[in-house]
Design a protein around this motif. Structure first.
Motif, mmCIF file in Angstrom:
data_model
loop_
_atom_site.group_PDB
_atom_site.id
_atom_site.type_symbol
_atom_site.label_atom_id
_atom_site.label_comp_id
_atom_site.label_asym_id
_atom_site.label_seq_id
_atom_site.Cartn_x
_atom_site.Cartn_y
_atom_site.Cartn_z
ATOM 1 N N SER A 104 45.452 48.594 55.597
ATOM 2 C CA SER A 104 44.462 49.587 55.181
ATOM 3 C C SER A 104 43.827 49.100 53.875
ATOM 4 N N LYS A 105 42.695 49.676 53.514
ATOM 5 C CA LYS A 105 42.032 49.277 52.268
ATOM 6 C C LYS A 105 42.900 49.601 51.052
ATOM 7 N N SER A 106 43.606 50.703 51.095
ATOM 8 C CA SER A 106 44.461 51.060 49.958
ATOM 9 C C SER A 106 45.601 50.050 49.789
ATOM 10 N N GLN A 107 46.149 49.572 50.885
ATOM 11 C CA GLN A 107 47.180 48.531 50.808
ATOM 12 C C GLN A 107 46.623 47.269 50.174
ATOM 13 N N LEU A 108 45.436 46.899 50.583
ATOM 14 C CA LEU A 108 44.814 45.678 50.071
ATOM 15 C C LEU A 108 44.517 45.806 48.576
ATOM 16 N N GLU A 109 44.023 46.947 48.168
ATOM 17 C CA GLU A 109 43.727 47.162 46.752
ATOM 18 C C GLU A 109 44.993 47.033 45.912
ATOM 19 N N GLY A 110 46.088 47.607 46.379
ATOM 20 C CA GLY A 110 47.353 47.513 45.657
ATOM 21 C C GLY A 110 47.848 46.089 45.569
ATOM 22 N N LEU A 111 47.626 45.321 46.620
ATOM 23 C CA LEU A 111 48.055 43.922 46.654
ATOM 24 C C LEU A 111 47.219 43.062 45.704
ATOM 25 N N ILE A 112 45.918 43.270 45.725
ATOM 26 C CA ILE A 112 44.988 42.422 44.982
ATOM 27 C C ILE A 112 44.980 42.717 43.482
ATOM 28 N N MET A 113 45.110 43.978 43.102
ATOM 29 C CA MET A 113 44.964 44.352 41.698
ATOM 30 C C MET A 113 46.072 43.824 40.797
ATOM 31 N N LYS A 114 47.082 43.222 41.388
ATOM 32 C CA LYS A 114 48.108 42.551 40.588
ATOM 33 C C LYS A 114 47.548 41.289 39.940
ATOM 34 N N TYR A 115 46.441 40.781 40.496
ATOM 35 C CA TYR A 115 45.915 39.493 40.055
ATOM 36 C C TYR A 115 44.562 39.573 39.371
ATOM 37 N N THR A 116 43.736 40.495 39.787
ATOM 38 C CA THR A 116 42.419 40.623 39.176
ATOM 39 C C THR A 116 41.808 41.980 39.513
ATOM 40 N N LYS A 117 40.978 42.468 38.604
ATOM 41 C CA LYS A 117 40.234 43.706 38.869
ATOM 42 C C LYS A 117 38.840 43.377 39.394
ATOM 43 N N SER A 118 38.525 42.081 39.425
ATOM 44 C CA SER A 118 37.231 41.638 39.934
ATOM 45 C C SER A 118 37.405 41.181 41.379
ATOM 46 N N PHE A 119 37.172 42.094 42.313
ATOM 47 C CA PHE A 119 37.347 41.764 43.727
ATOM 48 C C PHE A 119 36.476 42.673 44.580
ATOM 49 N N LYS A 120 36.339 42.302 45.836
ATOM 50 C CA LYS A 120 35.641 43.161 46.798
ATOM 51 C C LYS A 120 36.300 43.008 48.163
ATOM 52 N N ILE A 121 36.252 44.085 48.926
ATOM 53 C CA ILE A 121 36.796 44.105 50.274
ATOM 54 C C ILE A 121 35.631 44.401 51.212
ATOM 55 N N VAL A 122 35.262 43.412 52.008
ATOM 56 C CA VAL A 122 34.055 43.477 52.838
ATOM 57 C C VAL A 122 34.437 43.730 54.292
ATOM 58 N N ASP A 123 33.743 44.672 54.939
ATOM 59 C CA ASP A 123 33.953 44.913 56.366
ATOM 60 C C ASP A 123 33.369 43.748 57.165
ATOM 61 N N VAL A 124 34.147 43.206 58.079
ATOM 62 C CA VAL A 124 33.653 42.175 58.990
ATOM 63 C C VAL A 124 34.001 42.594 60.415
ATOM 64 N N GLY A 125 33.027 42.463 61.310
ATOM 65 C CA GLY A 125 33.251 42.946 62.660
ATOM 66 C C GLY A 125 33.401 44.458 62.639
ATOM 67 N N SER A 126 34.113 44.985 63.606
ATOM 68 C CA SER A 126 34.272 46.431 63.702
ATOM 69 C C SER A 126 35.588 46.932 63.122
ATOM 70 N N SER A 127 36.534 46.018 62.877
ATOM 71 C CA SER A 127 37.855 46.498 62.446
ATOM 72 C C SER A 127 38.623 45.499 61.596
ATOM 73 N N SER A 128 37.911 44.675 60.836
ATOM 74 C CA SER A 128 38.579 43.683 59.984
ATOM 75 C C SER A 128 37.962 43.681 58.594
ATOM 76 N N PHE A 129 38.657 43.043 57.648
ATOM 77 C CA PHE A 129 38.169 42.949 56.274
ATOM 78 C C PHE A 129 38.239 41.505 55.787
ATOM 79 N N LEU A 130 37.303 41.167 54.895
ATOM 80 C CA LEU A 130 37.377 39.920 54.141
ATOM 81 C C LEU A 130 37.575 40.295 52.684
ATOM 82 N N CYS A 131 38.658 39.831 52.087
ATOM 83 C CA CYS A 131 38.967 40.120 50.688
ATOM 84 C C CYS A 131 38.556 38.941 49.824
#
Length: 222
Positions: free
Chosen positions: A184-211
């Motif tokens: 989920s996006k919330s899981q990804l945010e928790g994972l990524i924010m350990k390393y940087t606050k400069s990030f984006k999570i982009v929707d790709v296709g109908s059900s995937s993300f590119l971080c």
């Protein structure tokens, strides 16, 4: 390598040629069908390429490089050096055989498990893992190593949680004895924010993300 990782390695070694066919442009109907129903497969690579070009990356580490389609794409668009790493022997052999001779000095491949691989002393401008987090049960450790290897950006794709596609894929890969993980996006945010606050999570296709993690001003891991 643990049992789960061995299952994934075994699956992709067996399925190397079958998986590579998803990218073939030969056969208009089959290619069109794949473009329609597997949009994320193509869109994530195209989006990752734009991020790589945006930061003027001269070097890319392509984790889970498979048959080398993305590594070749990056090199053809100006990346001076791409190192592909994959733990499936069949994939690495296919990638080496398919690599255009004119890119021989730009692209190289090694067979290795990224978890166990000893990183090079020189870091890469961008570290990419497309279609990899789908199959790992320790994303925090994996991402930590990706960040360690990168200078500018880290990019990785994940399948989203919920919906018919996630259920269908989960059942299909369970039958193939290959584990799949969804986010989920919330899981990804928790994972990524350990390393940087400069990030984006982009929707790709109908059900995937590119971080996309921008590491030019990284936050230190907690």
């Amino acid at each position: 390598m643990d049992e789960r990782s061995q299952k994934v390695q075994s699956y992709f070694h067996r399925s190397a040629k079958e998986f590579d066919k998803l990218y073939h442009r030969t056969g208009f109907i089959s290619y069109s069908v794949n473009r329609l129903f597997r949009k994320a497969l193509y869109q994530r690579a195209e989006s990752a390429l734009q991020e790589i070009l945006q930061c003027k990356a001269g070097s890319v580490l392509d984790i889970g490089s498979g048959s080398g389609v993305n590594a070749v794409l990056f090199a053809q668009n100006g990346v001076q050096y791409v190192l592909g790493i994959d733990n499936a022997k069949g994939m690495v052999e296919l990638a080496k055989n398919k690599c255009p001779s004119k890119l021989a000095k730009q692209v190289s491949y090694i067979e290795a498990d990224f978890f166990a691989w000893e990183p090079l002393e020189v870091k890469f401008d961008c570290v990419v893992a497309l279609g990899v987090f789908d199959y790992i049960d320790r994303p925090d450790i994996f991402l930590n190593k990706m960040v360690f290897c990168a200078k500018k950006k880290v990019l990785f794709s994940v399948p989203g949680k919920g919906g018919f596609r996630a259920l269908q894929r989960s059942l299909r890969y369970r039958f193939k004895d290959c584990p799949v993980f969804f986010y989920s996006k919330s899981q990804l945010e928790g994972l990524i924010m350990k390393y940087t606050k400069s990030f984006k999570i982009v929707d790709v296709g109908s059900s995937s993300f590119l971080c996309v993690l921008d590491l030019k001003y990284p936050e230190p891991p907690k």
